[in-house]
Motif scaffolding. Structure first.
Motif, PDB file in Angstrom:
ATOM      1  N   ILE A 163     108.459 -16.186 101.888  1.00 31.94           N
ATOM      2  CA  ILE A 163     109.949 -16.184 101.860  1.00 31.94           C
ATOM      3  C   ILE A 163     110.261 -16.105 103.275  1.00 31.94           C
ATOM      4  N   THR A 164     111.233 -17.087 103.800  1.00 34.57           N
ATOM      5  CA  THR A 164     111.443 -16.994 105.070  1.00 34.57           C
ATOM      6  C   THR A 164     113.166 -17.402 105.142  1.00 34.57           C
ATOM      7  N   HIS A 165     113.850 -17.195 106.017  1.00 38.64           N
ATOM      8  CA  HIS A 165     115.256 -17.424 106.481  1.00 38.64           C
ATOM      9  C   HIS A 165     115.511 -18.386 107.556  1.00 38.64           C
ATOM     10  N   SER A 166     116.434 -19.374 107.690  1.00 44.81           N
ATOM     11  CA  SER A 166     116.698 -19.982 108.744  1.00 44.81           C
ATOM     12  C   SER A 166     118.354 -20.053 108.833  1.00 44.81           C
ATOM     13  N   ASP A 167     118.836 -20.020 109.759  1.00 46.63           N
ATOM     14  CA  ASP A 167     120.469 -20.252 110.234  1.00 46.63           C
ATOM     15  C   ASP A 167     120.854 -21.693 110.180  1.00 46.63           C
ATOM     16  N   GLN A 168     119.963 -22.542 110.389  1.00 46.30           N
ATOM     17  CA  GLN A 168     120.294 -23.960 110.234  1.00 46.30           C
ATOM     18  C   GLN A 168     118.984 -24.780 109.972  1.00 46.30           C
ATOM     19  N   PRO A 169     119.160 -25.919 109.478  1.00 43.60           N
ATOM     20  CA  PRO A 169     117.857 -26.763 109.159  1.00 43.60           C
ATOM     21  C   PRO A 169     117.093 -27.093 110.614  1.00 43.60           C
ATOM     22  N   VAL A 170     115.795 -26.861 110.399  1.00 41.94           N
ATOM     23  CA  VAL A 170     114.724 -27.023 111.678  1.00 41.94           C
ATOM     24  C   VAL A 170     113.399 -27.743 111.068  1.00 41.94           C
ATOM     25  N   THR A 171     113.053 -28.293 112.226  1.00 43.52           N
ATOM     26  CA  THR A 171     111.604 -28.934 112.055  1.00 43.52           C
ATOM     27  C   THR A 171     110.634 -27.989 112.639  1.00 43.52           C
ATOM     28  N   ALA A 172     109.980 -27.175 112.171  1.00 40.53           N
ATOM     29  CA  ALA A 172     109.016 -26.067 113.034  1.00 40.53           C
ATOM     30  C   ALA A 172     107.506 -26.358 113.074  1.00 40.53           C
ATOM     31  N   LYS A 173     106.883 -26.221 114.119  1.00 33.23           N
ATOM     32  CA  LYS A 173     105.470 -26.467 114.029  1.00 33.23           C
ATOM     33  C   LYS A 173     104.976 -24.854 113.967  1.00 33.23           C
ATOM     34  N   LEU A 174     104.399 -24.658 112.688  1.00 31.76           N
ATOM     35  CA  LEU A 174     103.723 -23.457 112.480  1.00 31.76           C
ATOM     36  C   LEU A 174     102.247 -23.304 112.519  1.00 31.76           C
ATOM     37  N   THR A 175     101.936 -21.859 112.873  1.00 28.36           N
ATOM     38  CA  THR A 175     100.461 -21.713 112.909  1.00 28.36           C
ATOM     39  C   THR A 175     100.151 -20.494 111.887  1.00 28.36           C
ATOM     40  N   LEU A 176      99.303 -20.926 110.990  1.00 31.91           N
ATOM     41  CA  LEU A 176      98.836 -19.948 109.991  1.00 31.91           C
ATOM     42  C   LEU A 176      97.195 -19.335 110.364  1.00 31.91           C
ATOM     43  N   THR A 177      97.244 -17.994 110.553  1.00 33.56           N
ATOM     44  CA  THR A 177      95.944 -17.863 110.838  1.00 33.56           C
ATOM     45  C   THR A 177      95.534 -16.326 109.856  1.00 33.56           C
ATOM     46  N   TYR A 178      94.369 -16.578 109.378  1.00 27.91           N
ATOM     47  CA  TYR A 178      93.917 -15.610 108.162  1.00 27.91           C
ATOM     48  C   TYR A 178      92.326 -15.582 108.283  1.00 27.91           C
ATOM     49  N   MET A 179      91.801 -14.633 107.471  1.00 24.54           N
ATOM     50  CA  MET A 179      90.576 -14.266 107.105  1.00 24.54           C
ATOM     51  C   MET A 179      90.303 -14.671 105.773  1.00 24.54           C
ATOM     52  N   ALA A 180      89.086 -15.173 105.525  1.00 27.88           N
ATOM     53  CA  ALA A 180      88.731 -15.634 104.148  1.00 27.88           C
ATOM     54  C   ALA A 180      87.073 -15.288 103.992  1.00 27.88           C
ATOM     55  N   SER A 181      86.705 -14.912 102.568  1.00 27.30           N
ATOM     56  CA  SER A 181      85.420 -14.844 102.339  1.00 27.30           C
ATOM     57  C   SER A 181      84.823 -16.211 101.980  1.00 27.30           C
ATOM     58  N   GLY A 182      83.551 -16.156 101.737  1.00 25.60           N
ATOM     59  CA  GLY A 182      82.883 -17.389 101.081  1.00 25.60           C
ATOM     60  C   GLY A 182      82.265 -18.353 102.059  1.00 25.60           C
ATOM     61  N   PHE A 183      82.156 -17.638 103.286  1.00 30.65           N
ATOM     62  CA  PHE A 183      81.522 -18.488 104.330  1.00 30.65           C
ATOM     63  C   PHE A 183      80.442 -17.702 104.715  1.00 30.65           C
ATOM     64  N   ASP A 184      79.389 -18.593 105.580  1.00 34.65           N
ATOM     65  CA  ASP A 184      78.226 -17.740 106.179  1.00 34.65           C
ATOM     66  C   ASP A 184      77.370 -18.777 107.147  1.00 34.65           C
ATOM     67  N   TRP A 185      76.668 -18.190 107.920  1.00 35.21           N
ATOM     68  CA  TRP A 185      75.910 -19.172 109.041  1.00 35.21           C
ATOM     69  C   TRP A 185      74.778 -18.475 109.089  1.00 35.21           C
ATOM     70  N   GLN A 186      73.588 -19.224 109.434  1.00 33.89           N
ATOM     71  CA  GLN A 186      72.361 -18.963 109.910  1.00 33.89           C
ATOM     72  C   GLN A 186      71.793 -19.918 110.853  1.00 33.89           C
ATOM     73  N   ALA A 187      70.792 -19.452 111.551  1.00 31.98           N
ATOM     74  CA  ALA A 187      69.788 -20.297 112.453  1.00 31.98           C
ATOM     75  C   ALA A 187      68.477 -20.580 111.786  1.00 31.98           C
ATOM     76  N   ASN A 188      67.993 -21.653 111.875  1.00 32.37           N
ATOM     77  CA  ASN A 188      66.798 -22.242 111.189  1.00 32.37           C
ATOM     78  C   ASN A 188      66.136 -23.016 112.407  1.00 32.37           C
ATOM     79  N   TYR A 189      65.069 -22.067 112.527  1.00 33.16           N
ATOM     80  CA  TYR A 189      64.053 -22.586 113.672  1.00 33.16           C
ATOM     81  C   TYR A 189      62.764 -23.284 112.968  1.00 33.16           C
ATOM     82  N   ILE A 190      62.660 -24.675 113.990  1.00 29.52           N
ATOM     83  CA  ILE A 190      61.311 -25.354 113.744  1.00 29.52           C
ATOM     84  C   ILE A 190      60.568 -25.318 115.005  1.00 29.52           C
ATOM     85  N   ALA A 191      59.374 -25.013 115.072  1.00 27.56           N
ATOM     86  CA  ALA A 191      58.570 -24.835 115.988  1.00 27.56           C
ATOM     87  C   ALA A 191      57.354 -25.908 115.901  1.00 27.56           C
ATOM     88  N   HIS A 192      57.144 -26.613 116.968  1.00 23.17           N
ATOM     89  CA  HIS A 192      55.897 -27.505 117.186  1.00 23.17           C
ATOM     90  C   HIS A 192      54.845 -26.998 118.037  1.00 23.17           C
TER      91      HIS A 192
END
Length: 512
Positions: A163-192
């Motif tokens: 919920i936000t408030h503005s004194d007049q109509p405006v077109t705004a470029k917004l940035t949303l930053t947040y943290m979230a679960s449900g991700f992961d990463w790993q390294a997988n090595y292949i050696a010859h």
């Protein structure tokens, strides 16, 4: 109310699951987390507005969300966790009236009747009609449910509303930053591993290649995302388990309408049943199936015919760029990539051909109270230093490693190992299995109350000399200059000639 259907640009920085250890990524719901930054352009009217950010990550931590670019900031934040889905609709209409439409198979006549959902959605949906209680889609007639209106608390996508408030109509470029679960990463090595260097003992070169695998366990795709992965263990406080958005299909179960003897019998799956042999007792091949392994040498394995193949090396089209982030390491994918919902994205992470490794055969004679007197295979170790002169010299995140060696039948798996996090300059020690050619036996020569004399015999059935190490995890009696201590452990090193043997004599101090 103003809705933003999705981001214009998105950045995704993924952190590894802290307690996963050597286990693979949990495919159903990865246990790592991510920092997500989105940019959205929104037309905000004058006055107070409810602004909805649709399509945020499923595992979003709403308390971490930061919105910048609003004329007067954020007054209130809410996360809409109930998703529009068959199960979500049934749950919202529990104890409420719906319309049931059925079609008679014989006459084709369509009939509508009112029904009340009395139970559901888990395990089935129970309806109460003028005819009594019954389960949805268990009558054998085509039927569907209709709902009077869309419940206001259901969203088609995971949504953050502010919920936000503005004194007049405006077109705004917004940035949303947040943290979230449900991700992961790993390294997988292949050696010859390449053939050992001629004229040296146990020295050879290994082509080291690593994949960077990023996993997304949510139902939201990240299209053309600037993606990064963080190696290391940043301090993060434990928090309560985040409730995942609801929303799935219906799992309907019906008791068979026939009599018991009319229900078809389906035997339980027998894991010991052999599906892979024909009536001749051999492995069954489907000659119509052709599997192709392609590289510059044009390799094909088709049907039951097998020809020698050459190792198909992975081709690095995109290589993640390593940067420093304080004491952590950041791996940046140099161009935007799409990480699909419930999917994984792989790009090259490390490409180091011709790294120098030593092959060592080792054993630990931790059998003070047992005298085996039998030949035991020695463990195979690949060792190197993470230095530029050894062909490496870069941070190496932990991950699974597969070692392949060439044979007359093509590249074959020679061993598996786990590589722990290794900084530049660290020693790399990979256990890749045991050898049937290099073996040792332990026997007791003499024993008194105060001491025990033992003998280790090492045999080498290979056509080249090998380097061996014997670790003795006990206190030695007397002076054994030929058995120095390495990291506090008495360790004997020797070179065993081709098709030869070597003997080690040592004496232990016994406790009275």
């Amino acid at each position: 109310m103003v809705s933003s259907n999705g981001p214009e640009t998105v950045s995704l920085t993924v952190y590894r699951a802290l307690d996963r250890g050597e286990q693979p990524i949990n495919k159903n719901w990865p246990q790592g987390y991510a920092l997500i930054t989105e940019t959205r352009t929104v037309a905000i009217p004058a006055g107070e507005s409810l602004l909805r950010f649709e399509g945020v990550a499923e595992g979003m931590f709403p308390e971490s969300a930061i919105v910048t670019g609003l004329p007067k900031g954020v007054r209130e934040k809410n996360r809409d966790a109930r998703l529009l889905s068959p199960s979500g609709l049934v749950d919202s209409y529990l104890k409420r009236q719906v319309s049931l439409t059925r079609t008679d198979r014989a006459t084709g006549k369509v009939r509508q009747q009112a029904a009340v959902i009395t139970a559901g959605p888990n395990g089935g949906v129970i309806l109460q009609t003028a005819d009594g209680y019954e389960a949805l889609r268990c009558t054998g007639l085509p039927e569907r449910m209709s709902y009077g209106q869309l419940p206001q608390d259901l969203s088609a996508k995971p949504t953050l509303s502010v919920i936000t408030h503005s004194d007049q109509p405006v077109t705004a470029k917004l940035t949303l930053t947040y943290m979230a679960s449900g991700f992961d990463w790993q390294a997988n090595y292949i050696a010859h591993a390449k053939p050992l260097d001629a004229g040296s003992v146990g020295k050879g070169k290994v082509d080291v290649f690593a994949w960077l695998t990023i996993a997304n366990g949510g139902n939201q795709s990240f299209v053309n995302a600037n993606s990064m992965a963080i190696a290391g263990e940043p301090n993060r406080e434990r928090r309560a388990e985040q409730a995942r958005p609801t929303g799935s299909g219906l799992s309907l179960r019906c008791w068979p309408a026939q009599r018991t003897h009319q229900v078809p019998f389906r035997p339980a799956f027998n894991p010991d049943q052999d599906f892979g042999e024909d009536n001749r007792g051999g492995v069954m091949y489907d000659s119509a199936v052709a599997v192709s392994a392609i590289d510059e040498e044009n390799i094909i394995v088709s049907g039951s015919h097998l020809r020698a193949v050459k190792m198909a090396q992975p081709k690095a089209v995109i290589v993640a760029e390593q940067e420093n982030l304080g004491d952590l390491k950041l791996y940046r994918i140099p161009e935007p990539v799409t990480i699909n919902a419930k999917g994984q994205k792989q790009v090259a992470m490390i490409v180091k051909p011709d790294a120098v490794f030593d092959r060592v055969y080792s054993a630990n004679v931790d059998n003070f109270y047992e005298d085996y007197g039998v030949s035991i295979p020695m463990s195979i170790q690949l060792r190197s230093d993470n230095k530029t002169e050894k062909g490496l010299g870069l941070p190496m995140p932990s991950g699974q490693l597969l070692l392949f060696e060439d044979s007359q039948f093509g590249p074959l798996l020679a061993g598996e190992s786990v590589l722990a996090d290794r900084a530049v300059g660290d020693e790399i020690d990979l256990g890749i299995g045991s050898s049937s050619d290099v073996r040792y036996s332990l026997t007791t020569i003499a024993r008194t109350k105060a001491r025990q004399k033992l003998k280790v015999v090492i045999t080498n059935a290979r056509n080249e000399p090998v380097n061996v190490e014997i670790e003795i995890p006990y206190e030695l009696k007397g002076s054994h200059k030929h058995i120095p201590k390495i990291d506090g452990m008495p360790t004997w090193k020797a070179t065993v000639p081709a098709n030869g043997e070597a003997n080690l004599h040592y004496e232990l101090k016994l406790e009275n």
